[in-house]
Design a protein around this motif. Structure first.
Motif, PDB file in Angstrom:
ATOM      1  N   GLN A  26       0.887  -1.159   0.000  1.00  0.00           N
ATOM      2  CA  GLN A  26       0.000   0.000   0.000  1.00  0.00           C
ATOM      3  C   GLN A  26       0.926   1.210   0.000  1.00  0.00           C
ATOM      4  N   PHE A  27       0.899   1.958  -1.101  1.00  0.00           N
ATOM      5  CA  PHE A  27       1.840   3.066  -1.252  1.00  0.00           C
ATOM      6  C   PHE A  27       1.242   4.360  -0.709  1.00  0.00           C
ATOM      7  N   LYS A  28       2.086   5.147  -0.060  1.00  0.00           N
ATOM      8  CA  LYS A  28       1.687   6.477   0.418  1.00  0.00           C
ATOM      9  C   LYS A  28       2.491   7.517  -0.348  1.00  0.00           C
ATOM     10  N   LEU A  29       1.796   8.494  -0.909  1.00  0.00           N
ATOM     11  CA  LEU A  29       2.452   9.595  -1.618  1.00  0.00           C
ATOM     12  C   LEU A  29       2.329  10.864  -0.795  1.00  0.00           C
ATOM     13  N   THR A  30       3.424  11.587  -0.733  1.00  0.00           N
ATOM     14  CA  THR A  30       3.471  12.861  -0.029  1.00  0.00           C
ATOM     15  C   THR A  30       3.940  13.922  -1.003  1.00  0.00           C
ATOM     16  N   ILE A  31       3.119  14.935  -1.218  1.00  0.00           N
ATOM     17  CA  ILE A  31       3.483  16.054  -2.096  1.00  0.00           C
ATOM     18  C   ILE A  31       3.697  17.288  -1.235  1.00  0.00           C
ATOM     19  N   THR A  32       4.857  17.914  -1.390  1.00  0.00           N
ATOM     20  CA  THR A  32       5.156  19.165  -0.705  1.00  0.00           C
ATOM     21  C   THR A  32       4.952  20.307  -1.685  1.00  0.00           C
ATOM     22  N   LEU A  33       4.198  21.319  -1.264  1.00  0.00           N
ATOM     23  CA  LEU A  33       3.907  22.479  -2.102  1.00  0.00           C
ATOM     24  C   LEU A  33       4.809  23.645  -1.724  1.00  0.00           C
ATOM     25  N   SER A  34       4.919  24.600  -2.630  1.00  0.00           N
ATOM     26  CA  SER A  34       5.845  25.726  -2.426  1.00  0.00           C
ATOM     27  C   SER A  34       5.440  26.626  -1.267  1.00  0.00           C
TER      28      SER A  34
END
Length: 200
Positions: free
Chosen positions: A177-185
């Motif tokens: 089960q993959f977890k994605l983390t996106i960091t925004l500017s």
């Protein structure tokens, strides 16, 4: 008498056609600003046609991908301009689309699994290098995708929508089960998890 009526209607239709071609009546191009609010993920199988999105619990690791969808909120919106006529000007003209501009950029994307992937990647360690982003017919590293998007100023509401695809097979566990983390500017972090999938 019928010929005169048809002649007048024909002239009216031709004049409307000429006006429709000349007067596009296009509204000015506007900058529509939006902000990224949340993240949703779907499993993909690139052996499938069309969108490749699947609910299957077993996918070949050579075909496995994740569709990334940023959920957005519009900050400004254009009012539609109404046109009237016998013919729609859209058939004769092509107006410019509005510019959709994100208030923040994607700075980074990180992918981890809830299980051990291989000897050097136990659970919750960064697997991002094992994935590539699809852009048209090409696959590029996620870092290059983000760098190019930011340098060229891609103002898409759907970055990574074409999917990020696994490039290596797991050697320890098959279920992930993959977890994605996106960091925004602006410093915000958006996270989401896929459903569990067995990589056959």
């Amino acid at each position: 008498m019928i010929k005169k009526v048809l002649y007048i209607l024909g002239l009216a239709l031709i004049s409307q056609l000429i006006v429709a071609c000349v007067n596009c009546n296009c509204p000015p191009t506007r900058n529509i600003y939006f902000t990224n609010k949340a993240l949703s993920l779907k499993n993909m199988d690139k052996s499938l046609p069309d969108s490749m999105v699947t609910n299957s619990r077993i996918i070949s690791n050579a075909n496995y991908g994740i569709q990334v969808r940023l959920q957005t909120t519009l900050l400004t919106m254009r009012k539609q301009q109404l046109n009237w006529g016998l013919m729609q000007t859209a058939y004769a003209c092509s107006c410019n689309d509005d510019n959709f501009i994100a208030k923040e950029r994607v700075v980074s994307l990180k992918i981890v699994s809830n299980n051990d992937f291989d000897a050097s990647h136990p659970k919750n360690t960064d697997l991002t290098l094992y994935f590539k982003a699809r852009k048209g017919v090409t696959m590029i590293s996620i870092a290059d995708y983000i760098k190019t998007a930011n340098e060229l100023g891609y103002d898409t509401m759907y970055p990574f929508y074409e999917g990020v695809f696994l490039q290596a097979a797991p050697s320890i566990n098959k279920k992930h089960q993959f977890k994605l983390t996106i960091t925004l500017s602006d410093g915000r972090i958006l996270e989401a998890e896929t459903t569990e999938v067995e990589l056959a």
